[in-house]
Design a protein around this motif. Structure first.
Motif, mmCIF file in Angstrom:
data_model
loop_
_atom_site.group_PDB
_atom_site.id
_atom_site.type_symbol
_atom_site.label_atom_id
_atom_site.label_comp_id
_atom_site.label_asym_id
_atom_site.label_seq_id
_atom_site.Cartn_x
_atom_site.Cartn_y
_atom_site.Cartn_z
ATOM 1 N N GLU A 217 27.859 43.605 38.637
ATOM 2 C CA GLU A 217 28.421 44.900 39.025
ATOM 3 C C GLU A 217 28.915 44.876 40.473
ATOM 4 O O GLU A 217 29.940 45.479 40.786
ATOM 5 N N ALA A 218 28.198 44.171 41.349
ATOM 6 C CA ALA A 218 28.637 44.054 42.745
ATOM 7 C C ALA A 218 29.920 43.229 42.819
ATOM 8 O O ALA A 218 30.832 43.553 43.592
ATOM 9 N N GLN B 12 47.542 39.506 50.822
ATOM 10 C CA GLN B 12 46.250 40.062 51.191
ATOM 11 C C GLN B 12 46.325 40.653 52.593
ATOM 12 O O GLN B 12 47.027 40.143 53.452
ATOM 13 N N PRO B 13 45.608 41.744 52.832
ATOM 14 C CA PRO B 13 45.564 42.284 54.184
ATOM 15 C C PRO B 13 44.881 41.298 55.125
ATOM 16 O O PRO B 13 44.105 40.458 54.686
ATOM 17 N N PRO B 14 45.205 41.380 56.412
ATOM 18 C CA PRO B 14 44.600 40.434 57.340
ATOM 19 C C PRO B 14 43.091 40.613 57.388
ATOM 20 O O PRO B 14 42.576 41.717 57.255
ATOM 21 N N GLY B 15 42.417 39.511 57.537
ATOM 22 C CA GLY B 15 40.966 39.558 57.625
ATOM 23 C C GLY B 15 40.355 38.353 56.952
ATOM 24 O O GLY B 15 41.037 37.593 56.271
ATOM 25 N N PRO B 16 39.067 38.156 57.146
ATOM 26 C CA PRO B 16 38.418 37.010 56.534
ATOM 27 C C PRO B 16 38.354 37.156 55.018
ATOM 28 O O PRO B 16 38.523 38.245 54.462
ATOM 29 N N GLU C 170 35.867 43.116 43.397
ATOM 30 C CA GLU C 170 37.189 42.891 42.812
ATOM 31 C C GLU C 170 37.998 44.187 42.800
ATOM 32 O O GLU C 170 39.209 44.177 43.029
ATOM 33 N N HIS C 171 37.316 45.301 42.539
ATOM 34 C CA HIS C 171 37.988 46.600 42.568
ATOM 35 C C HIS C 171 38.513 46.900 43.973
ATOM 36 O O HIS C 171 39.658 47.344 44.130
ATOM 37 N N LEU C 172 37.696 46.663 44.985
ATOM 38 C CA LEU C 172 38.139 46.877 46.361
ATOM 39 C C LEU C 172 39.330 45.986 46.695
ATOM 40 O O LEU C 172 40.270 46.414 47.369
ATOM 41 N N ASP C 173 39.297 44.753 46.207
ATOM 42 C CA ASP C 173 40.395 43.825 46.461
ATOM 43 C C ASP C 173 41.688 44.332 45.822
ATOM 44 O O ASP C 173 42.756 44.292 46.434
ATOM 45 N N ARG C 174 41.600 44.822 44.589
ATOM 46 C CA ARG C 174 42.798 45.351 43.924
ATOM 47 C C ARG C 174 43.326 46.579 44.643
ATOM 48 O O ARG C 174 44.539 46.783 44.726
ATOM 49 N N MET C 175 42.433 47.417 45.150
ATOM 50 C CA MET C 175 42.860 48.643 45.821
ATOM 51 C C MET C 175 43.563 48.356 47.149
ATOM 52 O O MET C 175 44.472 49.088 47.542
ATOM 53 N N GLU C 176 43.167 47.291 47.829
ATOM 54 C CA GLU C 176 43.744 46.991 49.133
ATOM 55 C C GLU C 176 44.830 45.925 49.078
ATOM 56 O O GLU C 176 45.366 45.552 50.102
ATOM 57 N N ARG C 177 45.165 45.461 47.886
ATOM 58 C CA ARG C 177 46.200 44.438 47.756
ATOM 59 C C ARG C 177 47.553 45.034 48.097
ATOM 60 O O ARG C 177 47.907 46.116 47.657
ATOM 61 N N VAL C 178 48.323 44.322 48.893
ATOM 62 C CA VAL C 178 49.654 44.758 49.286
ATOM 63 C C VAL C 178 50.658 43.945 48.483
ATOM 64 O O VAL C 178 50.602 42.723 48.460
ATOM 65 N N PHE D 202 34.827 42.200 52.517
ATOM 66 C CA PHE D 202 34.085 43.323 51.963
ATOM 67 C C PHE D 202 32.582 43.191 52.178
ATOM 68 O O PHE D 202 31.816 43.957 51.601
ATOM 69 N N ASP D 203 32.175 42.252 53.006
ATOM 70 C CA ASP D 203 30.749 42.069 53.241
ATOM 71 C C ASP D 203 30.098 43.330 53.793
ATOM 72 O O ASP D 203 28.970 43.666 53.422
ATOM 73 N N ASP D 204 30.788 44.048 54.678
ATOM 74 C CA ASP D 204 30.225 45.280 55.237
ATOM 75 C C ASP D 204 30.055 46.352 54.159
ATOM 76 O O ASP D 204 29.114 47.140 54.197
ATOM 77 N N ASP D 205 30.973 46.395 53.195
ATOM 78 C CA ASP D 205 30.876 47.395 52.127
ATOM 79 C C ASP D 205 29.788 47.051 51.121
ATOM 80 O O ASP D 205 29.317 47.936 50.401
#
Length: 99
Positions: A26-27, A5-9, A32-40, A13-16
């Motif tokens: 849906e939220a 996971q990228p660094p961060g709490p 989950e979509h954002l998490d998959r997109m930023e997964r390293v 995605f609370d800001d998004d």
């Protein structure tokens, strides 16, 4: 087999998701979509390849209609290729052993 996971709490995605109901399905799906997109992930290891297969299977299970049919076709073509290669290997090996 999870990607790093990228660094961060944990709730990065609370800001998004400001203004969205955290209990809304849906939220949650969007988060989950954002998490998959930023997964390293490291795709050059066995674990990376397996994670890629896992992502493919999960996305295939989420797909519907035409996309699900195309996923089935891709899997069928992969299995046919593996079967063809196996058949050729067996016939060659048995042809060498029993000329």
């Amino acid at each position: 087999m999870e990607g790093q996971q990228p660094p961060g709490p944990k709730d990065r995605f609370d800001d998004d998701l400001i203004g969205l109901d955290p209990n809304d399905p849906e939220a949650k799906a969007f988060a989950e979509h954002l998490d998959r997109m930023e997964r390293v992930s490291n795709n050059y290891t066995v674990e990376g390849y397996l994670a890629g297969v896992t992502d493919f299977a999960e996305s295939a299970n989420r797909s519907r209609g035409h996309r699900r049919l195309m996923v089935g076709l891709v899997v069928l073509l992969i299995l046919l290729g593996v079967g063809f290669a196996t058949w050729n290997l067996l016939t060659f090996t048995l042809g060498v052993i029993f000329p």
